[in-house]
Design a protein around this motif. Structure first.
Motif, mmCIF file in Angstrom:
data_model
loop_
_atom_site.group_PDB
_atom_site.id
_atom_site.type_symbol
_atom_site.label_atom_id
_atom_site.label_comp_id
_atom_site.label_asym_id
_atom_site.label_seq_id
_atom_site.Cartn_x
_atom_site.Cartn_y
_atom_site.Cartn_z
ATOM 1 N N ILE A 55 24.838 47.393 57.223
ATOM 2 C CA ILE A 55 25.437 46.836 56.012
ATOM 3 C C ILE A 55 25.372 47.896 54.922
ATOM 4 O O ILE A 55 24.301 48.434 54.637
ATOM 5 C CB ILE A 55 24.696 45.568 55.542
ATOM 6 C CG1 ILE A 55 24.778 44.480 56.616
ATOM 7 C CG2 ILE A 55 25.273 45.076 54.212
ATOM 8 C CD1 ILE A 55 23.887 43.287 56.346
ATOM 9 N N GLY A 89 30.358 45.887 56.415
ATOM 10 C CA GLY A 89 29.541 45.770 57.618
ATOM 11 C C GLY A 89 30.179 46.569 58.740
ATOM 12 O O GLY A 89 31.387 46.481 58.959
ATOM 13 N N VAL A 97 34.108 36.590 55.263
ATOM 14 C CA VAL A 97 34.423 38.016 55.272
ATOM 15 C C VAL A 97 35.891 38.241 55.616
ATOM 16 O O VAL A 97 36.555 37.392 56.191
ATOM 17 C CB VAL A 97 33.535 38.801 56.275
ATOM 18 C CG1 VAL A 97 32.082 38.759 55.871
ATOM 19 C CG2 VAL A 97 33.726 38.299 57.695
ATOM 20 N N THR A 100 34.374 43.191 55.584
ATOM 21 C CA THR A 100 34.066 43.352 54.167
ATOM 22 C C THR A 100 33.887 41.990 53.528
ATOM 23 O O THR A 100 34.453 40.999 53.972
ATOM 24 C CB THR A 100 35.184 44.121 53.425
ATOM 25 O OG1 THR A 100 36.409 43.384 53.513
ATOM 26 C CG2 THR A 100 35.382 45.507 53.999
ATOM 27 N N VAL A 154 28.649 39.342 54.403
ATOM 28 C CA VAL A 154 28.592 40.360 55.454
ATOM 29 C C VAL A 154 27.322 40.191 56.279
ATOM 30 O O VAL A 154 27.349 40.255 57.510
ATOM 31 C CB VAL A 154 28.705 41.781 54.847
ATOM 32 C CG1 VAL A 154 28.388 42.841 55.891
ATOM 33 C CG2 VAL A 154 30.096 41.995 54.266
ATOM 34 N N SER A 202 27.693 37.150 58.522
ATOM 35 C CA SER A 202 28.638 37.457 59.591
ATOM 36 C C SER A 202 27.985 38.295 60.679
ATOM 37 O O SER A 202 28.101 37.993 61.874
ATOM 38 C CB SER A 202 29.842 38.192 58.995
ATOM 39 O OG SER A 202 30.741 38.570 59.990
#
Length: 117
Positions: A22, A48, A71, A86, A92, A95
């Motif tokens: 990240i 990410g 995201v 993103t 992020v 996700s």
């Protein structure tokens, strides 16, 4: 006769996520260099990055990533196994965690820990 060495590199794909990173608050130039729209993505301020082997798994990871958090999908490549998402830092992170959990628990892959800058 001169001795020359020949090196042969070979990829032996395993079932593994080799990178889960990240980038919080990246500079707008990074968005431009990645081919992302800084006017849109920079407002959210996190990127990410994931890599996986076998590479086709990137398609599944992209699907899970965008369904599990708010995201945007910045990039997915089924040939290199790269995924970029993103969003906000928390989006992020959520996700990437969802991707890692699914790939490890459902697909039986080895996963790496999440790193951050």
């Amino acid at each position: 006769m001169e001795n020359k060495q020949r090196i042969i590199q070979e990829l032996v794909p395993g079932k593994q996520i080799t990178l889960a990173h990240i980038i919080a608050n990246p500079d707008p130039i990074l968005y431009q260099k990645l081919g992302l729209n800084p006017a849109v993505e920079y407002a959210k301020a996190a990127i990410g990055v994931l890599t996986v082997s076998p590479a086709e798994t990137a398609i599944i990871m992209a699907d899970i990533g965008i369904k599990s958090a708010g995201v945007e999908l910045g990039f997915v490549d089924r040939f290199s196994g790269s995924v970029i998402v993103t969003g906000t830092v928390s989006e992020v992170e959520a996700s990437i965690q969802a991707i890692l959990q699914y790939v490890e628990n459902t697909l039986g892959y080895a996963v790496t820990s999440v790193t951050r800058t």
